[in-house]
Design an enzyme around this catalytic site. Sequence first.
Site, PDB file in Angstrom:
ATOM      1  N   LYS A 136      -9.873  -4.525  -5.376  1.00 15.59           N
ATOM      2  CA  LYS A 136     -10.594  -3.253  -5.424  1.00 15.59           C
ATOM      3  C   LYS A 136      -9.626  -2.104  -5.612  1.00 15.59           C
ATOM      4  O   LYS A 136      -9.938  -1.117  -6.243  1.00 15.59           O
ATOM      5  CB  LYS A 136     -11.347  -3.025  -4.106  1.00 15.59           C
ATOM      6  CG  LYS A 136     -12.606  -3.821  -3.972  1.00 15.59           C
ATOM      7  CD  LYS A 136     -13.078  -3.811  -2.514  1.00 15.59           C
ATOM      8  CE  LYS A 136     -13.327  -5.193  -2.002  1.00 15.59           C
ATOM      9  NZ  LYS A 136     -13.037  -5.379  -0.586  1.00 15.59           N
ATOM     10  N   LYS A 176      -3.394  -9.657  -9.833  1.00 17.59           N
ATOM     11  CA  LYS A 176      -4.354 -10.076  -8.806  1.00 17.59           C
ATOM     12  C   LYS A 176      -5.574  -9.138  -8.829  1.00 17.59           C
ATOM     13  O   LYS A 176      -5.420  -7.917  -8.832  1.00 17.59           O
ATOM     14  CB  LYS A 176      -3.694 -10.006  -7.425  1.00 17.59           C
ATOM     15  CG  LYS A 176      -4.667 -10.326  -6.286  1.00 17.59           C
ATOM     16  CD  LYS A 176      -4.144  -9.891  -4.920  1.00 17.59           C
ATOM     17  CE  LYS A 176      -5.168  -9.147  -4.172  1.00 17.59           C
ATOM     18  NZ  LYS A 176      -5.838  -9.223  -3.095  1.00 17.59           N
ATOM     19  N   LYS A 225       0.833  -1.209   0.000  1.00 13.02           N
ATOM     20  CA  LYS A 225       0.000   0.000   0.000  1.00 13.02           C
ATOM     21  C   LYS A 225       0.866   1.257   0.000  1.00 13.02           C
ATOM     22  O   LYS A 225       0.577   2.212  -0.707  1.00 13.02           O
ATOM     23  CB  LYS A 225      -0.967  -0.010   1.185  1.00 13.02           C
ATOM     24  CG  LYS A 225      -2.127  -0.956   0.894  1.00 13.02           C
ATOM     25  CD  LYS A 225      -3.114  -1.068   2.023  1.00 13.02           C
ATOM     26  CE  LYS A 225      -4.166  -2.124   1.668  1.00 13.02           C
ATOM     27  NZ  LYS A 225      -4.743  -2.777   2.824  1.00 13.02           N
TER      28      LYS A 225
HETATM   29  P1  ADP Z   1      -9.342  -6.341  -2.164  1.00 15.05           P
HETATM   30  O1  ADP Z   1      -7.932  -6.747  -2.496  1.00 15.05           O
HETATM   31  O2  ADP Z   1     -10.187  -6.289  -3.375  1.00 15.05           O
HETATM   32  O3  ADP Z   1      -9.404  -5.067  -1.344  1.00 15.05           O
HETATM   33  P2  ADP Z   1      -9.927  -7.634   0.307  1.00 15.05           P
HETATM   34  O4  ADP Z   1      -8.553  -7.326   0.798  1.00 15.05           O
HETATM   35  O5  ADP Z   1     -11.085  -6.907   0.898  1.00 15.05           O
HETATM   36  O6  ADP Z   1      -9.951  -7.484  -1.266  1.00 15.05           O
HETATM   37  O7  ADP Z   1     -10.143  -9.196   0.462  1.00 15.05           O
HETATM   38  C1  ADP Z   1     -11.240  -9.857   1.049  1.00 15.05           C
HETATM   39  C2  ADP Z   1     -11.017 -11.337   0.936  1.00 15.05           C
HETATM   40  O8  ADP Z   1     -11.009 -11.742  -0.433  1.00 15.05           O
HETATM   41  C3  ADP Z   1      -9.678 -11.802   1.526  1.00 15.05           C
HETATM   42  O9  ADP Z   1      -9.831 -13.054   2.134  1.00 15.05           O
HETATM   43  C4  ADP Z   1      -8.807 -11.903   0.316  1.00 15.05           C
HETATM   44  O10 ADP Z   1      -7.752 -12.821   0.498  1.00 15.05           O
HETATM   45  C5  ADP Z   1      -9.784 -12.386  -0.750  1.00 15.05           C
HETATM   46  N1  ADP Z   1      -9.340 -11.938  -2.073  1.00 15.05           N
HETATM   47  C6  ADP Z   1      -9.307 -10.663  -2.515  1.00 15.05           C
HETATM   48  N2  ADP Z   1      -8.852 -10.617  -3.796  1.00 15.05           N
HETATM   49  C7  ADP Z   1      -8.577 -11.894  -4.153  1.00 15.05           C
HETATM   50  C8  ADP Z   1      -8.087 -12.499  -5.353  1.00 15.05           C
HETATM   51  N3  ADP Z   1      -7.809 -11.785  -6.418  1.00 15.05           N
HETATM   52  N4  ADP Z   1      -7.933 -13.840  -5.352  1.00 15.05           N
HETATM   53  C9  ADP Z   1      -8.233 -14.579  -4.259  1.00 15.05           C
HETATM   54  N5  ADP Z   1      -8.704 -14.071  -3.111  1.00 15.05           N
HETATM   55  C10 ADP Z   1      -8.888 -12.751  -3.048  1.00 15.05           C
END
Ligand code: ADP
Length: 321
Positions: free
Chosen positions: A192, A189, A110
């Site tokens: 959001k 990956k 980040k």
């Molecule tokens: P983002 O990266 O979109 O902000 P979050 O950090 O809120 O997502 O993740 C919420 C859940 O979804 C976590 O358990 C995270 O490991 C899973 N997750 C998020 N993006 C992925 C991805 N591209 N592949 C697999 N799991 C994911």
Amino acid sequence: MRILSGIQPSGALHLGNYFGMMRPAIELQEQGEAYYFIANYHSMTSLFDAAERRKNTLDVALDFLACGLDPKKSIFFRQSDVPEVTELSWILTTLTPMSLLEKCHSYKDKIAKGVSPNHGLFAYPVLMAADILIYDSNVVPVGRDQKQHVEVTRDIAVKFNEQYGQTFVIPEPRIRDEVAVVPGTDGQKMSKSYGNTIEIFGDEKALRKKIMSLTMDSRSPQEPKPDAEKNLAIQLLKLVASADVAKDFEARLRAGGLGYGDLKKALFENYWNYFAEARTKRAELAANLDYVHNVLAEGAGKARTLAQSVLKRAKLASGLD
Ligand code: ADP
Ligand code: TRP
């Protein structure tokens, strides 16, 4: 077995969230006592708009319930309805070496992306440790990016147990290899924060457009593609289509003769059908918000009772009684 996971209300939920965390979590609700929550305290480290947080929180609740979280089987609640986690979080910070947090990839990523760090962002894994430890959780279903945070939790729990006597259960991350990292529209990956998401729910036209503009290479349709399994649309198709359909498209791409446009069309149709039932369910829930608020309130009540008893144990162990 007690299962626990959380998801931040920081934006619309996407296929990475669904396949990486939500579906595994929903499947696990059959196998133990599941606690799932909306991590609204955590969202405060990166989202600073109150109205947006409120809206996203409700959206996550609708999304999760629509996708199959069953409030008769799982305890579903908002993180901030159990304020005891913030108290435990303080207790845990005092046993958390700075170096443990400085090593966290999620924090470093980040910062590298230009996010200006606040103390909450740095201390984020400690609050997450409190979330996990306050429910005596055994198993934490998450995507691979959260594995390190669960390891930090384990380290903190071990340290507390050594310092103050056996208090916390040591949790384990549960990561599905086949969906550990779901790729986004640009092949990175899906996240959001990278602007490369395909949402679970949303406007059909906009989502079709997103899928039709997936990044592909410039090889002609006729050309055989020996690396078909690496194709982004094929990887996503494997998630939302039956194994036979996905295999068939992969074989046709490999052999040559299948254009990327046709492949993406098939991906869109399969994706749209995959969530058809959930979409209907979501519309029903959105028309019955009292029910949704009740689910969260009931969940909070149950979660809080357990959290209070574990917090009491930790306070007693550390001389805060
Ligand atoms: P983002 O990266 O979109 O902000 P979050 O950090 O809120 O997502 O993740 C919420 C859940 O979804 C976590 O358990 C995270 O490991 C899973 N997750 C998020 N993006 C992925 C991805 N591209 N592949 C697999 N799991 C994911
Ligand atoms: N950090 C997690 C994420 O961004 C959300 C989260 C907060 C969480 N507390 C948790 C996940 C406890 C599992 C367990 O995805």
